[in-house]
Design a protein around this motif. Structure first.
Motif, PDB file in Angstrom:
ATOM      1  N   LYS A  92       1.112  -1.299  -0.027  1.00 33.41           N
ATOM      2  CA  LYS A  92       0.140  -0.037   0.194  1.00 33.41           C
ATOM      3  C   LYS A  92       1.546   1.378   0.106  1.00 33.41           C
ATOM      4  O   LYS A  92       0.543   2.406  -0.267  1.00 33.41           O
ATOM      5  N   SER A  93       2.054   1.084   0.573  1.00 32.26           N
ATOM      6  CA  SER A  93       2.986   2.311   0.434  1.00 32.26           C
ATOM      7  C   SER A  93       3.589   2.680  -0.329  1.00 32.26           C
ATOM      8  O   SER A  93       4.258   3.544  -0.295  1.00 32.26           O
ATOM      9  N   GLY A  94       3.904   1.377  -1.559  1.00 29.73           N
ATOM     10  CA  GLY A  94       4.895   1.676  -2.351  1.00 29.73           C
ATOM     11  C   GLY A  94       6.585   1.306  -1.876  1.00 29.73           C
ATOM     12  O   GLY A  94       7.153   1.178  -2.715  1.00 29.73           O
ATOM     13  N   ALA A  95       6.284   0.672  -0.517  1.00 36.75           N
ATOM     14  CA  ALA A  95       8.139   0.228  -0.234  1.00 36.75           C
ATOM     15  C   ALA A  95       8.412  -0.778  -0.593  1.00 36.75           C
ATOM     16  O   ALA A  95       6.998  -1.640  -0.880  1.00 36.75           O
ATOM     17  N   LEU A  96       9.462  -1.411  -0.798  1.00 37.45           N
ATOM     18  CA  LEU A  96       9.674  -3.577  -1.210  1.00 37.45           C
ATOM     19  C   LEU A  96      10.920  -3.279  -0.683  1.00 37.45           C
ATOM     20  O   LEU A  96      11.979  -1.983  -0.971  1.00 37.45           O
ATOM     21  N   VAL A  97      11.758  -4.290  -2.196  1.00 41.51           N
ATOM     22  CA  VAL A  97      13.285  -4.753  -1.542  1.00 41.51           C
ATOM     23  C   VAL A  97      13.210  -4.986  -2.644  1.00 41.51           C
ATOM     24  O   VAL A  97      12.983  -5.925  -3.523  1.00 41.51           O
ATOM     25  N   SER A  98      14.610  -4.570  -3.037  1.00 41.90           N
ATOM     26  CA  SER A  98      15.810  -4.953  -3.392  1.00 41.90           C
ATOM     27  C   SER A  98      16.148  -7.233  -3.882  1.00 41.90           C
ATOM     28  O   SER A  98      16.705  -7.362  -2.765  1.00 41.90           O
ATOM     29  N   ARG A  99      15.411  -8.159  -4.930  1.00 41.36           N
ATOM     30  CA  ARG A  99      16.172  -9.053  -4.627  1.00 41.36           C
ATOM     31  C   ARG A  99      16.346  -9.900  -5.700  1.00 41.36           C
ATOM     32  O   ARG A  99      16.611  -9.315  -6.368  1.00 41.36           O
ATOM     33  N   TYR A 100      16.732 -10.753  -5.375  1.00 37.78           N
ATOM     34  CA  TYR A 100      17.320 -11.737  -6.599  1.00 37.78           C
ATOM     35  C   TYR A 100      16.847 -12.500  -7.730  1.00 37.78           C
ATOM     36  O   TYR A 100      15.452 -13.108  -7.285  1.00 37.78           O
ATOM     37  N   TYR A 101      16.686 -12.440  -8.834  1.00 32.06           N
ATOM     38  CA  TYR A 101      15.987 -13.582  -9.800  1.00 32.06           C
ATOM     39  C   TYR A 101      17.453 -13.984 -10.798  1.00 32.06           C
ATOM     40  O   TYR A 101      17.974 -13.364 -11.191  1.00 32.06           O
ATOM     41  N   PRO A 102      17.169 -15.166 -11.007  1.00 33.71           N
ATOM     42  CA  PRO A 102      18.206 -16.164 -11.016  1.00 33.71           C
ATOM     43  C   PRO A 102      18.537 -14.840 -13.245  1.00 33.71           C
ATOM     44  O   PRO A 102      17.484 -15.103 -14.060  1.00 33.71           O
ATOM     45  N   VAL A 103      19.797 -15.252 -13.262  1.00 27.00           N
ATOM     46  CA  VAL A 103      20.328 -14.159 -14.847  1.00 27.00           C
ATOM     47  C   VAL A 103      20.923 -15.560 -15.664  1.00 27.00           C
ATOM     48  O   VAL A 103      21.580 -16.816 -15.712  1.00 27.00           O
ATOM     49  N   LYS A 104      20.213 -14.899 -17.371  1.00 29.51           N
ATOM     50  CA  LYS A 104      20.796 -15.650 -18.268  1.00 29.51           C
ATOM     51  C   LYS A 104      22.535 -15.602 -18.870  1.00 29.51           C
ATOM     52  O   LYS A 104      23.260 -17.031 -18.651  1.00 29.51           O
ATOM     53  N   SER A 105      22.868 -14.376 -18.642  1.00 33.41           N
ATOM     54  CA  SER A 105      23.966 -14.165 -18.419  1.00 33.41           C
ATOM     55  C   SER A 105      24.607 -13.030 -18.373  1.00 33.41           C
ATOM     56  O   SER A 105      23.908 -12.063 -18.285  1.00 33.41           O
ATOM     57  N   PHE A 106      26.249 -12.655 -18.285  1.00 38.54           N
ATOM     58  CA  PHE A 106      26.951 -11.943 -17.791  1.00 38.54           C
ATOM     59  C   PHE A 106      28.518 -12.201 -18.228  1.00 38.54           C
ATOM     60  O   PHE A 106      29.013 -12.878 -18.623  1.00 38.54           O
ATOM     61  N   VAL A 107      28.994 -10.429 -17.788  1.00 39.32           N
ATOM     62  CA  VAL A 107      30.365 -10.416 -18.074  1.00 39.32           C
ATOM     63  C   VAL A 107      31.348 -10.228 -17.102  1.00 39.32           C
ATOM     64  O   VAL A 107      30.006 -10.133 -15.998  1.00 39.32           O
ATOM     65  N   ALA A 108      32.398 -11.769 -16.593  1.00 38.27           N
ATOM     66  CA  ALA A 108      32.930 -10.862 -15.043  1.00 38.27           C
ATOM     67  C   ALA A 108      33.749  -9.806 -14.785  1.00 38.27           C
ATOM     68  O   ALA A 108      34.941  -9.868 -16.124  1.00 38.27           O
ATOM     69  N   CYS A 109      33.918  -8.688 -14.442  1.00 34.82           N
ATOM     70  CA  CYS A 109      34.820  -7.962 -14.325  1.00 34.82           C
ATOM     71  C   CYS A 109      36.209  -7.918 -13.396  1.00 34.82           C
ATOM     72  O   CYS A 109      35.263  -8.922 -11.574  1.00 34.82           O
ATOM     73  N   GLN A 110      37.152  -7.997 -13.213  1.00 34.05           N
ATOM     74  CA  GLN A 110      38.007  -7.565 -12.203  1.00 34.05           C
ATOM     75  C   GLN A 110      38.414  -6.579 -12.157  1.00 34.05           C
ATOM     76  O   GLN A 110      39.659  -6.109 -12.595  1.00 34.05           O
ATOM     77  N   ASN A 111      38.989  -4.982 -11.735  1.00 27.85           N
ATOM     78  CA  ASN A 111      39.559  -4.004 -11.472  1.00 27.85           C
ATOM     79  C   ASN A 111      38.536  -3.185  -9.983  1.00 27.85           C
ATOM     80  O   ASN A 111      38.133  -3.480  -9.570  1.00 27.85           O
ATOM     81  N   ASP A 112      39.377  -2.099 -10.393  1.00 26.91           N
ATOM     82  CA  ASP A 112      38.795  -0.973  -8.879  1.00 26.91           C
ATOM     83  C   ASP A 112      37.607  -0.182  -8.657  1.00 26.91           C
ATOM     84  O   ASP A 112      37.836   1.063  -8.673  1.00 26.91           O
ATOM     85  N   ARG A 113      37.187  -0.656 -10.358  1.00 25.70           N
ATOM     86  CA  ARG A 113      36.222   0.234 -10.126  1.00 25.70           C
ATOM     87  C   ARG A 113      35.100   0.299  -9.465  1.00 25.70           C
ATOM     88  O   ARG A 113      34.294  -0.773  -8.194  1.00 25.70           O
ATOM     89  N   GLU A 114      34.212   1.198  -8.972  1.00 28.74           N
ATOM     90  CA  GLU A 114      32.579   1.209  -8.074  1.00 28.74           C
ATOM     91  C   GLU A 114      32.142   0.953  -8.744  1.00 28.74           C
ATOM     92  O   GLU A 114      31.786   1.182 -10.073  1.00 28.74           O
ATOM     93  N   TRP A 115      30.759  -0.413  -8.044  1.00 26.15           N
ATOM     94  CA  TRP A 115      29.820  -0.183  -8.197  1.00 26.15           C
ATOM     95  C   TRP A 115      28.909  -0.440  -7.461  1.00 26.15           C
ATOM     96  O   TRP A 115      29.476  -0.767  -5.757  1.00 26.15           O
ATOM     97  N   ALA A 116      27.521  -0.806  -7.556  1.00 26.69           N
ATOM     98  CA  ALA A 116      26.399  -0.793  -6.205  1.00 26.69           C
ATOM     99  C   ALA A 116      26.009  -2.119  -6.286  1.00 26.69           C
ATOM    100  O   ALA A 116      25.747  -2.966  -6.898  1.00 26.69           O
ATOM    101  N   TYR A 117      25.781  -2.618  -4.691  1.00 28.30           N
ATOM    102  CA  TYR A 117      25.574  -3.965  -3.856  1.00 28.30           C
ATOM    103  C   TYR A 117      24.328  -3.627  -3.675  1.00 28.30           C
ATOM    104  O   TYR A 117      23.499  -3.328  -2.501  1.00 28.30           O
TER     105      TYR A 117
END
Length: 196
Positions: A92-117
């Motif tokens: 009713k309030s419009g609040a919810l949380v972020s959750r995970y759903y299985p992905v189909k593909s991705f790129v694996a990265c390794q550097n000092d880039r900032e990313w969001a969790y």
């Protein structure tokens, strides 16, 4: 281009971690991070309801804080996280949380880039756009992290702040979902070569 299914990647990462400890492999995994992720996975739960899906979200810094604002999709159905799906009051309030759903593909990265969790991050639904605006923490370091996409370019691992997770955490949640009848894991493709 090297395309691997999830079973093959798990084998590669396990042996990479093993030889890293013995022979100082060039890929730097954090044993502390792995231990923390395993501990967090002990509380994972699958539930059905409305949730924010941030796996491809673009994010912007929030002035005066270390957090970022991410524009995520609103979904309904089964998902996994360490917090429960929305309650009637949340809906009713419009609040919810972020959750995970299985992905189909991705790129694996390794550097000092900032990313969001964004897993379990608090979100509110923007009534104008229908998108979920989530407040996520930021991370950076030497662990391999993922960019969820169906196409790899040289800029994939360097452009902007995007919602992500470590490869270790993706593997761990995939193992957890093998016990789920409602949300079984899917084979996924790695779209770039991972150095061993």
């Amino acid at each position: 281009m090297n395309v691997l299914n999830s079973t093959r990647l798990f084998s590669i990462l396990f042996h990479t971690l093993f030889y890293c400890c013995i022979f100082s492999s060039t890929i730097n995994f954090s044993s502390v991070s792995v231990a923390n992720e395993v501990a967090e996975n002990d509380t994972l739960q699958v539930c059905k309801g409305k949730y924010a899906l941030c796996t491809t979200a673009q994010c912007e810094p929030i002035d005066g804080t270390d957090a970022v604002a991410c524009s995520c999709d609103v979904k309904k159905g089964y998902s996994v996280g360490s917090k429960a799906c929305e309650s009637e009051g949340d809906a009713k309030s419009g609040a919810l949380v972020s959750r995970y759903y299985p992905v189909k593909s991705f790129v694996a990265c390794q550097n000092d880039r900032e990313w969001a969790y964004c897993l379990d991050a608090p979100c509110t639904i923007d009534k104008k756009t229908g998108k979920a605006m989530c407040t996520c923490s930021t991370k950076k370091g030497s662990d391999l992290y993922v960019i969820t996409t169906d196409k790899y370019t040289p800029e994939t691992c360097t452009s902007g702040i995007i919602s992500s997770a470590t490869v270790n955490s993706i593997m761990e949640v995939t193992e957890f979902l093998k016990t789920s009848k409602e949300l079984p894991p899917k084979d996924f493709k790695i779209l770039n070569k991972i150095d061993k």
